[in-house]
Design an enzyme around this catalytic site. Structure first.
Site, PDB file in Angstrom:
ATOM      1  N   LEU A  24       0.862  -1.308  -0.215  1.00  0.00           N
ATOM      2  CA  LEU A  24       0.047   0.425  -0.183  1.00  0.00           C
ATOM      3  C   LEU A  24       0.943   1.185   0.378  1.00  0.00           C
ATOM      4  O   LEU A  24       0.478   2.219  -0.707  1.00  0.00           O
ATOM      5  CB  LEU A  24      -1.325  -0.189   0.988  1.00  0.00           C
ATOM      6  CG  LEU A  24      -1.958  -1.116   1.742  1.00  0.00           C
ATOM      7  CD1 LEU A  24      -2.845  -0.929   2.363  1.00  0.00           C
ATOM      8  CD2 LEU A  24      -2.791  -0.822   0.018  1.00  0.00           C
ATOM      9  N   LYS A  54       6.500   3.020   3.258  1.00  0.00           N
ATOM     10  CA  LYS A  54       7.081   4.171   4.202  1.00  0.00           C
ATOM     11  C   LYS A  54       5.560   4.911   5.007  1.00  0.00           C
ATOM     12  O   LYS A  54       5.254   5.153   4.333  1.00  0.00           O
ATOM     13  CB  LYS A  54       7.181   5.321   3.512  1.00  0.00           C
ATOM     14  CG  LYS A  54       8.619   4.830   2.297  1.00  0.00           C
ATOM     15  CD  LYS A  54       8.773   5.807   1.135  1.00  0.00           C
ATOM     16  CE  LYS A  54      10.194   5.547   0.569  1.00  0.00           C
ATOM     17  NZ  LYS A  54      10.338   6.483  -0.835  1.00  0.00           N
ATOM     18  N   ASN A 106       3.423   4.702   8.733  1.00  0.00           N
ATOM     19  CA  ASN A 106       3.695   5.726   9.917  1.00  0.00           C
ATOM     20  C   ASN A 106       4.062   4.671  10.751  1.00  0.00           C
ATOM     21  O   ASN A 106       3.563   2.753  10.678  1.00  0.00           O
ATOM     22  CB  ASN A 106       1.883   5.466  10.376  1.00  0.00           C
ATOM     23  CG  ASN A 106       1.821   7.555   9.939  1.00  0.00           C
ATOM     24  OD1 ASN A 106       2.709   8.160   9.608  1.00  0.00           O
ATOM     25  ND2 ASN A 106       1.251   7.807   9.195  1.00  0.00           N
ATOM     26  N   PRO A 107       5.146   4.421  12.209  1.00  0.00           N
ATOM     27  CA  PRO A 107       5.177   3.266  12.597  1.00  0.00           C
ATOM     28  C   PRO A 107       4.130   2.794  13.654  1.00  0.00           C
ATOM     29  O   PRO A 107       3.371   3.755  13.603  1.00  0.00           O
ATOM     30  CB  PRO A 107       6.078   3.641  13.928  1.00  0.00           C
ATOM     31  CG  PRO A 107       6.901   5.548  13.429  1.00  0.00           C
ATOM     32  CD  PRO A 107       5.632   5.766  12.396  1.00  0.00           C
ATOM     33  N   ILE A 108       3.997   1.408  13.908  1.00  0.00           N
ATOM     34  CA  ILE A 108       2.618   0.929  14.276  1.00  0.00           C
ATOM     35  C   ILE A 108       3.432   0.349  15.859  1.00  0.00           C
ATOM     36  O   ILE A 108       4.202  -0.318  15.828  1.00  0.00           O
ATOM     37  CB  ILE A 108       1.835  -0.280  13.540  1.00  0.00           C
ATOM     38  CG1 ILE A 108       1.764   0.601  12.547  1.00  0.00           C
ATOM     39  CG2 ILE A 108       1.038  -0.999  13.716  1.00  0.00           C
ATOM     40  CD1 ILE A 108       1.108  -1.071  11.233  1.00  0.00           C
ATOM     41  N   LYS A 150     -10.056  -3.361  19.183  1.00  0.00           N
ATOM     42  CA  LYS A 150     -11.341  -3.923  18.191  1.00  0.00           C
ATOM     43  C   LYS A 150     -11.049  -5.452  18.316  1.00  0.00           C
ATOM     44  O   LYS A 150      -9.980  -5.501  17.878  1.00  0.00           O
ATOM     45  CB  LYS A 150     -11.294  -3.465  16.830  1.00  0.00           C
ATOM     46  CG  LYS A 150     -11.920  -2.029  16.966  1.00  0.00           C
ATOM     47  CD  LYS A 150     -11.364  -1.183  16.237  1.00  0.00           C
ATOM     48  CE  LYS A 150     -13.027  -1.554  14.571  1.00  0.00           C
ATOM     49  NZ  LYS A 150     -11.726  -0.362  13.696  1.00  0.00           N
ATOM     50  N   ASP A 171     -16.874   0.267   2.409  1.00  0.00           N
ATOM     51  CA  ASP A 171     -17.276   0.422   3.408  1.00  0.00           C
ATOM     52  C   ASP A 171     -17.750   1.242   4.609  1.00  0.00           C
ATOM     53  O   ASP A 171     -18.484   0.931   5.111  1.00  0.00           O
ATOM     54  CB  ASP A 171     -16.832  -0.997   4.269  1.00  0.00           C
ATOM     55  CG  ASP A 171     -18.299  -2.292   5.794  1.00  0.00           C
ATOM     56  OD1 ASP A 171     -19.675  -1.555   4.955  1.00  0.00           O
ATOM     57  OD2 ASP A 171     -18.113  -2.270   6.204  1.00  0.00           O
TER      58      ASP A 171
END
Length: 360
Positions: free
Chosen positions: A44, A48, A50-52, A92, A184
């Site tokens: 995607l 590059k 964002n840090p997760i 979640k 969705d």
């Protein structure tokens, strides 16, 4: 005494072995789930992203009191309120019991896209995830789902919800090298934070369109989503474009302003139906967008608008202005669903809603 010592040693070793086995299993899941997530991030955003942040399974279990019922927020969905690092969070957890081969891929897509859009105020912010369960768990900022009983919402708030979701979808369509299609857009994926800011969530079905292309084709036999919100072209051919989201958004607009169930239920019993509805049995079998279009064509648009929106309006002049705003939103929704004129881009929709919101 020796017998007691031997028994104690046996249980210590057994407990230690169980803990080691559990630790090894969690490490294995972390690696397997992390591999799929990393592949999605590379696809995607070329890696590059964002840090997760990752949380441990123990942190998640402690935050939710072992997923206790008292922290369970939404019926039929495994969303929990929790406290993590001294802040309220929304956790979640996948509820998909009818697991499919691509369940893991869908959850990782939700995490990946959430991480890409978390800097935008109109998306539910991803704080991190836990990869140590069979299927990853998402940790998000705390927010409440928009009320299912829209009669409690005034017209201004309904237009605000629509405008901010339109802004979010426009961002998805334009902010990245690959156009992201949400797929969705519907009330269950819309939240409100404590400041009244509207948040879009739920990217499990999100599809990306390759750079330089305007569409992507998916397997038509695996079309997914809430039927009334699905664009006809997507349902019949599996072709996904920006219009796929625009259609869903148009239906969202209609559900925000109309009494959908009132329109449907009035034809559930011929003996009790008002005379004007008797000849409309077939109309009620249409999808929401087509029913709304039918009522508009017949000049009966105000029969399907939610009457609760009129109760707080004082004075004839104020009521007339608000009726005009409602009609403008409904007509915009029909453009989105292809029932009136050319289908607009989401950016155009957001601008039009901003204009309608400012009417005085």
């Amino acid at each position: 005494m020796p017998m007691l010592i031997r028994r104690l040693d046996f249980w210590r070793n057994k407990t230690k072995h169980k803990k080691n086995s559990e630790t090894n299993q969690r490490l294995k899941l972390f690696k397997e789930n992390g591999k799929v997530l990393l592949e999605d991030l590379i696809e995607l955003c070329n890696g590059k992203s964002n840090p997760i942040k990752t949380f441990s399974a123990n942190q998640i279990l402690e935050a939710t009191n072992n997923f206790s019922e008292s922290n369970h927020l939404i019926r039929f969905e495994l969303m929990y309120r929790g406290i993590l690092e001294n802040r309220p969070v929304l956790i979640k957890r996948p509820i998909w019991k009818l697991y499919t081969s691509d369940t893991l891929a869908k959850i990782c897509r939700d995490i990946a896209v959430s991480s890409m859009v978390s800097g935008h105020k109109n998306f539910l912010k991803l704080l991190g995830c836990c990869l140590e369960f069979e299927y990853p768990v998402l940790v998000c900022e705390y927010a409440e789902r928009i009320p299912s009983n829209t009669p409690n919402l005034g017209l201004g708030m309904r237009i605000k919800i629509a405008k901010e979701i339109a802004i979010a979808v426009s961002y998805l369509h334009t902010a990245f090298s690959r156009t992201m299609i949400h797929m969705d857009i519907q009330p269950s994926n819309i939240f409100l934070d404590s400041n009244g800011t509207v948040k879009l969530s739920g990217f499990c079905l999100c599809v990306s369109i390759p750079e330089g292309e305007t569409f992507v084709k998916v397997d038509a036999d695996r079309v997914e989503g809430v039927l009334d919100y699905l664009e006809y072209k997507y349902v019949t051919t599996g072709v996904v474009t920006e219009n796929t989201d625009v259609f869903s958004f148009g239906v969202l607009l209609q559900n925000l302003l109309t009494t959908k169930h009132r329109v449907v239920d009035c034809c559930s019993d011929d003996e009790r139906m008002p005379e004007k509805f008797v000849s409309e049995q077939n109309v009620m079998n249409l999808r929401i967008s087509d029913r709304v279009s039918k009522f508009v064509e017949e000049g009966r648009i105000f029969e399907i608008l939610d009457p609760n929106m009129f109760e707080s309006m004082d004075g004839d002049e104020n009521q007339e202005r608000e009726r005009q705003r409602m009609e403008a939103v409904i007509m915009l929704s029909l453009r989105c669903t292809g029932n009136r004129g050319d289908v607009p881009k989401m950016m155009e929709v957001a601008k039009e809603l901003k204009r309608i919101e400012r009417w005085t």
